[in-house]
Write a protein that holds these residues in place. Structure first.
Motif, short mmCIF file in Angstrom:
data_model
loop_
_atom_site.label_atom_id
_atom_site.label_comp_id
_atom_site.label_asym_id
_atom_site.label_seq_id
_atom_site.Cartn_x
_atom_site.Cartn_y
_atom_site.Cartn_z
N GLU A 6 87.76 -106.50 128.30
CA GLU A 6 87.15 -105.25 128.76
C GLU A 6 88.06 -104.06 128.46
O GLU A 6 87.60 -103.01 128.03
N TRP A 9 87.89 -103.26 124.82
CA TRP A 9 86.64 -102.60 124.49
C TRP A 9 86.69 -101.12 124.86
O TRP A 9 86.29 -100.26 124.10
N GLU A 51 76.01 -104.82 118.35
CA GLU A 51 77.16 -105.18 119.18
C GLU A 51 76.70 -105.72 120.53
O GLU A 51 77.21 -106.75 121.01
N GLN A 52 75.73 -105.07 121.15
CA GLN A 52 75.24 -105.53 122.45
C GLN A 52 74.55 -106.89 122.33
O GLN A 52 74.67 -107.73 123.21
N ARG A 55 77.27 -109.44 122.21
CA ARG A 55 77.85 -109.65 123.54
C ARG A 55 76.94 -110.51 124.41
O ARG A 55 77.40 -111.39 125.13
N MET A 59 77.78 -114.14 126.08
CA MET A 59 77.64 -114.37 127.52
C MET A 59 76.67 -115.52 127.79
O MET A 59 76.93 -116.36 128.65
#
Length: 73
Positions: A6, A9, A51-52, A55, A59
């Motif tokens: 985090e 990022w 990118e999302q 991610r 996850m």
């Protein structure tokens, strides 16, 4: 000192802001035609979506791995 994911990022995000601020100060945006700015916006949005999505995929894989590990234990 090792940074968490985090923190890395957030650091990368602030670096992008700094580089865009430097470009704005140098007048690079004023020289661009109107359409080029629109293309860069679309490209930026596409890269953020990509990118999302990555991610979310990571996850999801982690959650599945934890659920499977929990069932085996």
């Amino acid at each position: 000192m090792e940074l968490s994911v985090e923190e890395k990022w957030k650091l990368a995000k602030t670096e992008r802001r700094k580089s865009s601020a430097v470009a704005a100060e140098s007048g690079a945006r004023e020289r661009r035609p109107r359409r080029a700015a629109g293309c860069s916006f679309a490209r930026r949005c596409a890269s953020l979506v990509k990118e999302q999505r990555a991610r979310f995929y990571i996850m999801r894989r982690c959650v599945v791995m934890l659920i499977c590990w929990r069932e085996m234990a």
